[in-house]
Design an enzyme around this catalytic site. Structure first.
Site, PDB file in Angstrom:
ATOM      1  N   GLY A 184       0.732  -5.013   1.121  1.00 21.47           N
ATOM      2  CA  GLY A 184      -0.487  -5.177   0.321  1.00 21.47           C
ATOM      3  C   GLY A 184      -0.229  -5.923  -0.977  1.00 21.47           C
ATOM      4  O   GLY A 184      -1.138  -6.564  -1.519  1.00 21.47           O
ATOM      5  N   ALA A 236       0.852  -1.184   0.000  1.00 21.23           N
ATOM      6  CA  ALA A 236       0.000   0.000   0.000  1.00 21.23           C
ATOM      7  C   ALA A 236       0.894   1.242   0.000  1.00 21.23           C
ATOM      8  O   ALA A 236       2.075   1.175   0.349  1.00 21.23           O
ATOM      9  CB  ALA A 236      -0.904  -0.021   1.229  1.00 21.23           C
ATOM     10  N   GLU A 259       4.972  -4.663   7.328  1.00 21.02           N
ATOM     11  CA  GLU A 259       4.223  -3.589   7.991  1.00 21.02           C
ATOM     12  C   GLU A 259       4.695  -3.296   9.411  1.00 21.02           C
ATOM     13  O   GLU A 259       4.627  -2.156   9.865  1.00 21.02           O
ATOM     14  CB  GLU A 259       2.722  -3.936   8.021  1.00 21.02           C
ATOM     15  CG  GLU A 259       2.016  -3.877   6.682  1.00 21.02           C
ATOM     16  CD  GLU A 259       2.061  -5.174   5.894  1.00 21.02           C
ATOM     17  OE1 GLU A 259       2.879  -6.077   6.226  1.00 21.02           O
ATOM     18  OE2 GLU A 259       1.266  -5.305   4.951  1.00 21.02           O
TER      19      GLU A 259
HETATM   20  N1  CAA Z   1       4.664   3.228  -0.508  1.00 22.89           N
HETATM   21  C1  CAA Z   1       5.076   4.389  -1.068  1.00 22.89           C
HETATM   22  N2  CAA Z   1       6.209   4.482  -1.799  1.00 22.89           N
HETATM   23  C2  CAA Z   1       6.959   3.374  -1.955  1.00 22.89           C
HETATM   24  C3  CAA Z   1       6.588   2.133  -1.398  1.00 22.89           C
HETATM   25  C4  CAA Z   1       5.371   2.078  -0.643  1.00 22.89           C
HETATM   26  N3  CAA Z   1       4.911   0.935  -0.126  1.00 22.89           N
HETATM   27  N4  CAA Z   1       7.514   1.210  -1.747  1.00 22.89           N
HETATM   28  C5  CAA Z   1       8.415   1.842  -2.501  1.00 22.89           C
HETATM   29  N5  CAA Z   1       8.092   3.142  -2.634  1.00 22.89           N
HETATM   30  C6  CAA Z   1       8.784   4.175  -3.397  1.00 22.89           C
HETATM   31  C7  CAA Z   1      10.005   4.702  -2.677  1.00 22.89           C
HETATM   32  O1  CAA Z   1       9.657   5.703  -1.757  1.00 22.89           O
HETATM   33  C8  CAA Z   1      10.792   5.244  -3.836  1.00 22.89           C
HETATM   34  O2  CAA Z   1      10.234   6.486  -4.251  1.00 22.89           O
HETATM   35  P1  CAA Z   1      11.189   7.677  -4.749  1.00 22.89           P
HETATM   36  O3  CAA Z   1      11.986   7.109  -5.885  1.00 22.89           O
HETATM   37  O4  CAA Z   1      10.220   8.739  -5.137  1.00 22.89           O
HETATM   38  O5  CAA Z   1      12.044   8.023  -3.580  1.00 22.89           O
HETATM   39  C9  CAA Z   1      10.531   4.241  -4.943  1.00 22.89           C
HETATM   40  O6  CAA Z   1       9.295   3.604  -4.586  1.00 22.89           O
HETATM   41  C10 CAA Z   1      11.593   3.174  -5.074  1.00 22.89           C
HETATM   42  O7  CAA Z   1      11.825   2.618  -3.791  1.00 22.89           O
HETATM   43  P2  CAA Z   1      13.293   2.485  -3.151  1.00 22.89           P
HETATM   44  O8  CAA Z   1      14.149   3.643  -3.543  1.00 22.89           O
HETATM   45  O9  CAA Z   1      13.122   2.256  -1.683  1.00 22.89           O
HETATM   46  O10 CAA Z   1      13.801   1.187  -3.899  1.00 22.89           O
HETATM   47  P3  CAA Z   1      14.689   0.000  -3.334  1.00 22.89           P
HETATM   48  O11 CAA Z   1      14.952  -0.884  -4.506  1.00 22.89           O
HETATM   49  O12 CAA Z   1      15.857   0.503  -2.555  1.00 22.89           O
HETATM   50  O13 CAA Z   1      13.736  -0.771  -2.276  1.00 22.89           O
HETATM   51  C11 CAA Z   1      11.707  -1.790  -1.515  1.00 22.89           C
HETATM   52  C12 CAA Z   1      12.554  -1.367  -2.714  1.00 22.89           C
HETATM   53  C13 CAA Z   1      12.405  -2.919  -0.735  1.00 22.89           C
HETATM   54  C14 CAA Z   1      10.381  -2.276  -2.071  1.00 22.89           C
HETATM   55  C15 CAA Z   1      11.519  -0.590  -0.558  1.00 22.89           C
HETATM   56  O14 CAA Z   1      11.063   0.528  -1.309  1.00 22.89           O
HETATM   57  C16 CAA Z   1      10.514  -0.831   0.525  1.00 22.89           C
HETATM   58  O15 CAA Z   1      10.851  -1.437   1.540  1.00 22.89           O
HETATM   59  N6  CAA Z   1       9.264  -0.378   0.330  1.00 22.89           N
HETATM   60  C17 CAA Z   1       8.221  -0.446   1.344  1.00 22.89           C
HETATM   61  C18 CAA Z   1       7.620  -1.842   1.431  1.00 22.89           C
HETATM   62  C19 CAA Z   1       6.565  -1.862   2.492  1.00 22.89           C
HETATM   63  O16 CAA Z   1       6.800  -1.521   3.647  1.00 22.89           O
HETATM   64  N7  CAA Z   1       5.347  -2.275   2.116  1.00 22.89           N
HETATM   65  C20 CAA Z   1       4.228  -2.321   3.025  1.00 22.89           C
HETATM   66  C21 CAA Z   1       3.393  -1.080   2.882  1.00 22.89           C
HETATM   67  S1  CAA Z   1       2.117  -0.931   4.088  1.00 22.89           S
HETATM   68  C22 CAA Z   1       0.908  -2.001   3.571  1.00 22.89           C
HETATM   69  O17 CAA Z   1       1.004  -2.608   2.511  1.00 22.89           O
HETATM   70  C23 CAA Z   1      -0.274  -2.120   4.478  1.00 22.89           C
HETATM   71  C24 CAA Z   1      -1.231  -3.198   4.075  1.00 22.89           C
HETATM   72  O18 CAA Z   1      -1.237  -4.271   4.633  1.00 22.89           O
HETATM   73  C25 CAA Z   1      -2.206  -2.975   3.029  1.00 22.89           C
END
Ligand code: CAA
Length: 259
Positions: A108, A63, A131
């Site tokens: 998500g 998400a 999360e």
């Molecule tokens: N929400 C918003 N933005 C996100 C995102 C997310 N879940 N995941 C990645 N992005 C964005 C980053 O902020 C970044 O944006 P910018 O280029 O504008 O800075 C872009 O996507 C690329 O991400 P990274 O630079 O971090 O890329 P990476 O290759 O170093 O890492 C990743 C990739 C491991 C996926 C890392 O981005 C990450 O850990 N993302 C979050 C994953 C996460 O926590 N997901 C759970 C979300 S909460 C949820 O889903 C609740 C639910 O149950 C419904």
């Protein structure tokens, strides 16, 4: 046809294609579009199986954290119904659904894959429910569907730590069903889906509903669900075709109509 989610139908198999740069992050609009796509493929009798695919690089990184960061409890308590609703809509598709996972399927994103019947992952896939590292828990069905799929202890390990699981471990714990080279993920998922396109659609629907509903109730109630579904199939054309074909030609030769 949504801005971030497309439905492509070819020869009985629908692909729900996620496409939101970067990382297919699931904002509220995209969640709504996935629910809409799920309803569309459910209602279309020409669709006999479904593949959910995020493209060659990433399935979905969860998400949209930036969209959620400042939400209050009151707002989230209203939105959380929508958050569970889109994975519920996908899980309710009454046909075989296969998630084709390349790259990250996190939060998500993994919850979308958990709402499918089968998961094909690329060798480079990374799956997880991170999360907890945001101070929250999975909210699109993850605590429930993950525990039902891999058992409570493994689900707690993944949800308590938020760690990423590689494809080989995901296969070993039953989180995915098949691991193939990254470049072959979509083709492999299509191949699995195509297995069902000439199948007895009503019996497949009954099988899915009996198994899924049965997991939520006690054994006697589940057996009653099975009994009713089983008996009802004797009202279908495919039951007559399937049994006559066996009697006349032997096993595996039936040409089902899907009715
Ligand atoms: N929400 C918003 N933005 C996100 C995102 C997310 N879940 N995941 C990645 N992005 C964005 C980053 O902020 C970044 O944006 P910018 O280029 O504008 O800075 C872009 O996507 C690329 O991400 P990274 O630079 O971090 O890329 P990476 O290759 O170093 O890492 C990743 C990739 C491991 C996926 C890392 O981005 C990450 O850990 N993302 C979050 C994953 C996460 O926590 N997901 C759970 C979300 S909460 C949820 O889903 C609740 C639910 O149950 C419904």
């Amino acid at each position: 046809m949504g801005e971030f989610v497309r439905v492509e139908i070819e020869d009985g198999v629908a692909t729900i294609r996620l496409g939101r740069p970067k990382m297919n992050v699931l904002n509220a609009q995209m969640q709504g579009e996935i629910a809409e796509a799920a309803r569309q493929v459910s209602a279309d009798d020409d669709v006999r199986a479904v593949v959910v695919y995020g493209g060659e690089k990433v399935f979905a990184a969860g998400a949209d954290i930036k969209e959620m960061a400042e939400l209050s409890y009151v707002t989230m308590s209203v939105r959380s119904e929508r958050l569970q609703g889109f994975t519920k809509a996908l899980a309710a598709v009454p046909k075989p659904v296969i998630a084709a996972i390349t790259g990250y399927a996190l939060g998500g994103g993994l919850e979308v894959a958990l709402a499918a019947d089968f998961r094909v992952a690329g060798e480079g896939a990374r799956l997880g429910q991170p999360e907890i590292q945001l101070g929250i828990i999975p909210g699109a069905g993850g605590t429930q569907r993950l525990a039902r799929l891999v058992g409570p202890a493994r689900a707690k390990d993944l949800v308590f730590t938020g760690r990423h699981v590689k494809a080989d471990e995901a296969l070993a714990i039953g989180l995915v069903d098949r691991v193939v080279p990254d470049a072959d993920v979509y083709a492999e998922a299509l191949k699995l889906a195509e297995r069902y396109k000439n199948g007895p659609a009503v019996a497949l629907r009954a099988a899915k509903q009996a198994i899924d509903s049965g997991l939520d109730v006690d054994l006697d109630t589940g057996l009653e669900i099975e009994r009713l579904q089983f008996s009802a199939l004797f009202a279908t054309e495919d039951q007559k075709i399937g049994m006559k074909s066996f009697v006349d030609e032997g096993p595996g030769k039936a040409r089902f109509t899907g009715r």
